[in-house]
Write an enzyme that holds these catalytic residues in place. Sequence first.
Site, PDB file in Angstrom:
ATOM      1  N   TYR A  11       0.718  -1.211  -0.070  1.00 41.55           N
ATOM      2  CA  TYR A  11      -0.006  -0.101   0.067  1.00 41.55           C
ATOM      3  C   TYR A  11       0.844   1.243   0.129  1.00 41.55           C
ATOM      4  O   TYR A  11       1.070   2.148  -0.930  1.00 41.55           O
ATOM      5  CB  TYR A  11      -1.048  -0.013   1.229  1.00 41.55           C
ATOM      6  CG  TYR A  11      -1.650   1.206   1.419  1.00 41.55           C
ATOM      7  CD1 TYR A  11      -2.492   1.650   0.634  1.00 41.55           C
ATOM      8  CD2 TYR A  11      -1.812   1.651   2.711  1.00 41.55           C
ATOM      9  CE1 TYR A  11      -3.208   2.610   0.648  1.00 41.55           C
ATOM     10  CE2 TYR A  11      -2.745   2.811   3.044  1.00 41.55           C
ATOM     11  CZ  TYR A  11      -3.266   3.302   2.126  1.00 41.55           C
ATOM     12  OH  TYR A  11      -4.192   4.537   2.298  1.00 41.55           O
ATOM     13  N   ASN A  32       8.136  -9.857  -1.766  1.00 39.37           N
ATOM     14  CA  ASN A  32       7.596 -11.345  -1.773  1.00 39.37           C
ATOM     15  C   ASN A  32       6.124 -11.551  -2.167  1.00 39.37           C
ATOM     16  O   ASN A  32       5.689 -12.776  -2.245  1.00 39.37           O
ATOM     17  CB  ASN A  32       8.199 -12.221  -0.816  1.00 39.37           C
ATOM     18  CG  ASN A  32       7.382 -12.054   0.455  1.00 39.37           C
ATOM     19  OD1 ASN A  32       6.629 -11.159   0.611  1.00 39.37           O
ATOM     20  ND2 ASN A  32       7.795 -12.840   1.412  1.00 39.37           N
ATOM     21  N   PHE A  80      10.069  -0.985   3.556  1.00 42.54           N
ATOM     22  CA  PHE A  80       8.700  -1.142   3.846  1.00 42.54           C
ATOM     23  C   PHE A  80       8.309  -2.384   4.290  1.00 42.54           C
ATOM     24  O   PHE A  80       7.366  -2.620   5.016  1.00 42.54           O
ATOM     25  CB  PHE A  80       7.488  -0.541   2.832  1.00 42.54           C
ATOM     26  CG  PHE A  80       7.637   0.754   2.337  1.00 42.54           C
ATOM     27  CD1 PHE A  80       7.067   1.679   2.998  1.00 42.54           C
ATOM     28  CD2 PHE A  80       8.513   1.358   1.175  1.00 42.54           C
ATOM     29  CE1 PHE A  80       6.910   3.015   2.758  1.00 42.54           C
ATOM     30  CE2 PHE A  80       8.357   2.572   1.006  1.00 42.54           C
ATOM     31  CZ  PHE A  80       7.820   3.422   1.579  1.00 42.54           C
ATOM     32  N   LYS A  84       2.147  -6.698   9.066  1.00 36.48           N
ATOM     33  CA  LYS A  84       1.356  -5.340   9.828  1.00 36.48           C
ATOM     34  C   LYS A  84      -0.029  -5.591  10.635  1.00 36.48           C
ATOM     35  O   LYS A  84      -0.471  -4.865  10.895  1.00 36.48           O
ATOM     36  CB  LYS A  84       1.490  -4.200   9.149  1.00 36.48           C
ATOM     37  CG  LYS A  84       0.129  -4.505   7.725  1.00 36.48           C
ATOM     38  CD  LYS A  84      -0.067  -3.386   6.992  1.00 36.48           C
ATOM     39  CE  LYS A  84      -1.093  -3.545   6.249  1.00 36.48           C
ATOM     40  NZ  LYS A  84      -1.554  -2.301   5.287  1.00 36.48           N
ATOM     41  N   SER A 124       6.217   3.575  12.983  1.00 30.71           N
ATOM     42  CA  SER A 124       4.800   3.768  13.362  1.00 30.71           C
ATOM     43  C   SER A 124       4.625   4.610  14.819  1.00 30.71           C
ATOM     44  O   SER A 124       5.185   4.527  15.462  1.00 30.71           O
ATOM     45  CB  SER A 124       4.128   2.411  13.395  1.00 30.71           C
ATOM     46  OG  SER A 124       2.694   2.517  13.719  1.00 30.71           O
ATOM     47  N   THR A 126       2.496   3.724  16.648  1.00 26.71           N
ATOM     48  CA  THR A 126       2.283   2.796  17.670  1.00 26.71           C
ATOM     49  C   THR A 126       3.367   2.964  18.681  1.00 26.71           C
ATOM     50  O   THR A 126       3.075   2.278  19.813  1.00 26.71           O
ATOM     51  CB  THR A 126       2.208   1.377  16.830  1.00 26.71           C
ATOM     52  OG1 THR A 126       1.531   0.685  18.028  1.00 26.71           O
ATOM     53  CG2 THR A 126       3.568   0.779  16.492  1.00 26.71           C
ATOM     54  N   TYR A 149       3.716  -6.746  17.140  1.00 27.79           N
ATOM     55  CA  TYR A 149       3.795  -6.024  15.834  1.00 27.79           C
ATOM     56  C   TYR A 149       4.542  -4.697  16.582  1.00 27.79           C
ATOM     57  O   TYR A 149       5.682  -4.152  15.762  1.00 27.79           O
ATOM     58  CB  TYR A 149       2.578  -5.605  15.143  1.00 27.79           C
ATOM     59  CG  TYR A 149       2.851  -4.658  14.113  1.00 27.79           C
ATOM     60  CD1 TYR A 149       3.476  -4.731  12.905  1.00 27.79           C
ATOM     61  CD2 TYR A 149       2.382  -3.174  14.460  1.00 27.79           C
ATOM     62  CE1 TYR A 149       3.560  -3.659  12.079  1.00 27.79           C
ATOM     63  CE2 TYR A 149       2.592  -2.204  13.689  1.00 27.79           C
ATOM     64  CZ  TYR A 149       3.052  -2.495  12.216  1.00 27.79           C
ATOM     65  OH  TYR A 149       3.206  -1.328  11.890  1.00 27.79           O
ATOM     66  N   LYS A 153       8.428  -2.707  15.703  1.00 27.47           N
ATOM     67  CA  LYS A 153       8.848  -1.373  15.275  1.00 27.47           C
ATOM     68  C   LYS A 153      10.024  -0.569  16.217  1.00 27.47           C
ATOM     69  O   LYS A 153      10.819   0.011  15.931  1.00 27.47           O
ATOM     70  CB  LYS A 153       7.653  -0.404  15.131  1.00 27.47           C
ATOM     71  CG  LYS A 153       6.710  -0.944  14.151  1.00 27.47           C
ATOM     72  CD  LYS A 153       7.450  -1.002  12.503  1.00 27.47           C
ATOM     73  CE  LYS A 153       6.542  -1.351  11.523  1.00 27.47           C
ATOM     74  NZ  LYS A 153       7.310  -1.707  10.310  1.00 27.47           N
ATOM     75  N   TYR A 177       5.121   6.896  11.033  1.00 28.48           N
ATOM     76  CA  TYR A 177       3.566   7.166  10.125  1.00 28.48           C
ATOM     77  C   TYR A 177       2.462   7.276  11.241  1.00 28.48           C
ATOM     78  O   TYR A 177       2.303   6.343  12.183  1.00 28.48           O
ATOM     79  CB  TYR A 177       3.196   6.067   9.312  1.00 28.48           C
ATOM     80  CG  TYR A 177       4.226   5.583   8.446  1.00 28.48           C
ATOM     81  CD1 TYR A 177       5.170   6.754   7.934  1.00 28.48           C
ATOM     82  CD2 TYR A 177       4.193   4.119   7.652  1.00 28.48           C
ATOM     83  CE1 TYR A 177       6.217   5.801   6.920  1.00 28.48           C
ATOM     84  CE2 TYR A 177       4.977   3.763   6.837  1.00 28.48           C
ATOM     85  CZ  TYR A 177       6.394   4.677   6.381  1.00 28.48           C
ATOM     86  OH  TYR A 177       7.173   4.439   5.587  1.00 28.48           O
ATOM     87  N   GLY A 297      -7.700  -2.932  23.746  1.00 23.54           N
ATOM     88  CA  GLY A 297      -6.284  -2.430  22.899  1.00 23.54           C
ATOM     89  C   GLY A 297      -6.308  -0.957  22.176  1.00 23.54           C
ATOM     90  O   GLY A 297      -5.130  -0.569  22.139  1.00 23.54           O
TER      91      GLY A 297
END
Length: 338
Positions: A11, A32, A80, A84, A124, A126, A149, A153, A177, A297
């Site tokens: 994306y 991939n 990238f 995710k 992120s 996050t 996840y 990061k 981001y 969460g």
Amino acid sequence: MKIAVTGGTGYIGSHTVVELQSAGFEPVIVDNLYNSNQEVLQGLYNITGRDIPFYNIDCTQEQAVRELFEKEKFDGVIHFAAYKAVGESVAEPLKYYENNLGSLIVLLKVMQEFGVSNFVFSSSCTVYGQPDTLPVTEDTPRLPATSPYGNTKAISEDIIRDFVFSKPAIKAISLRYFNPVGAHPSAEIGELPLGVPNNLVPYLTQAAAGLRDTLVVFGDDYDTADGTCVRDFIHVVDLAKAHVKALELLNGQSEPNYYDVFNVGTGQGNTVLELIKTFEEANNLKLNYHIGPRRPGDVEKIWAQSDKANTVLKWKTEKTLADSLRDAWRWQQKITKK
Ligand code: NAD
Ligand code: WQD
């Protein structure tokens, strides 16, 4: 300048390939196809008029990556490629640590081996969890991650920083981001979620297209203006352009060892209900939605302070939330017809 774009059929990667090409870089996609498909290459051709070189390579495979670097002589890497899905990472943590950290380590090792010095990483918001003060700056403390996840990061940022300040002359930027939304205005590329989307905007556009019965808004009893969560929704094309600026900053950087982090958000928070209303107004339609329970969460509210990206990266957003939601809907209509 030739740039390896790992995850380049995904994306955010695909939109960045377009911006790199138009800024005069030579992007080479390395993916991939775990979470994307080769049809994206046709969309990229339709926008850029160029066949963007593509390699179907798993970035955790060191020998395959080495052979690629041998062949292509890169000047930089934008990384990238990662898994995710937050929920899946809780169920299958090793899968996430292996892929997200494994691919990073392979790339850094091979970059060092081939003397490639410029690296841009997809981090992120996050990493901030639920911050005490808003908006968040790059100095806002990172909080312990609430998912494997998110942890990949934070750990990746630390790995990159440690690597940069060890022997090799590597320059790197981590871009944190906020919530990327929308699609290319041409509707040639956009987000292609596999299965039921987890994220708000792809779920919403699928509901608007009749592919889902209704959108459930997860909770309206938060401490926000209308009780729904607040996010910083950024148009994916604006986000893509930040990567071009990051590469330009690295190219012009005379320090042999340089590492920095930047928030990439609009600087504005919107509630989930505000986003729904903007979607309805921008596209002149009514959405079927109802309020449901909170999603475990979820962060209550977060938005970026983007001053550092504005001044140091010389980047700023150009698009509005309405632009994002018009483009997201145009893209959804196109893929629904297929
Ligand atoms: P995406 O899934 O659309 O793109 C990632 C691409 O990486 C996919 O095409 C996938 O096939 C590829 N990939 C995964 N593992 C690979 C491997 N080992 N080797 C080669 N290719 C591999 O995701 P996206 O939304 O474009 O996200 C891009 C990056 O930005 C990711 O690192 C993600 O964690 C990060 N990010 C995304 C968001 C978001 O909301 N979309 C927010 C913050 C950060
Ligand atoms: C946004 C808001 C939901 C779906 C996730 C990851 C994060 C980052 C971005 C990568 C929330 C609400 C959602 C729905 C809803 N990715 N919502 N109904 O939660 O900010 O972050 O993606 O790094 O790590 O956790 O994004 O799009 O899932 O949700 O009401 O069907 O929309 O509760 O308030 P989020 P999101």
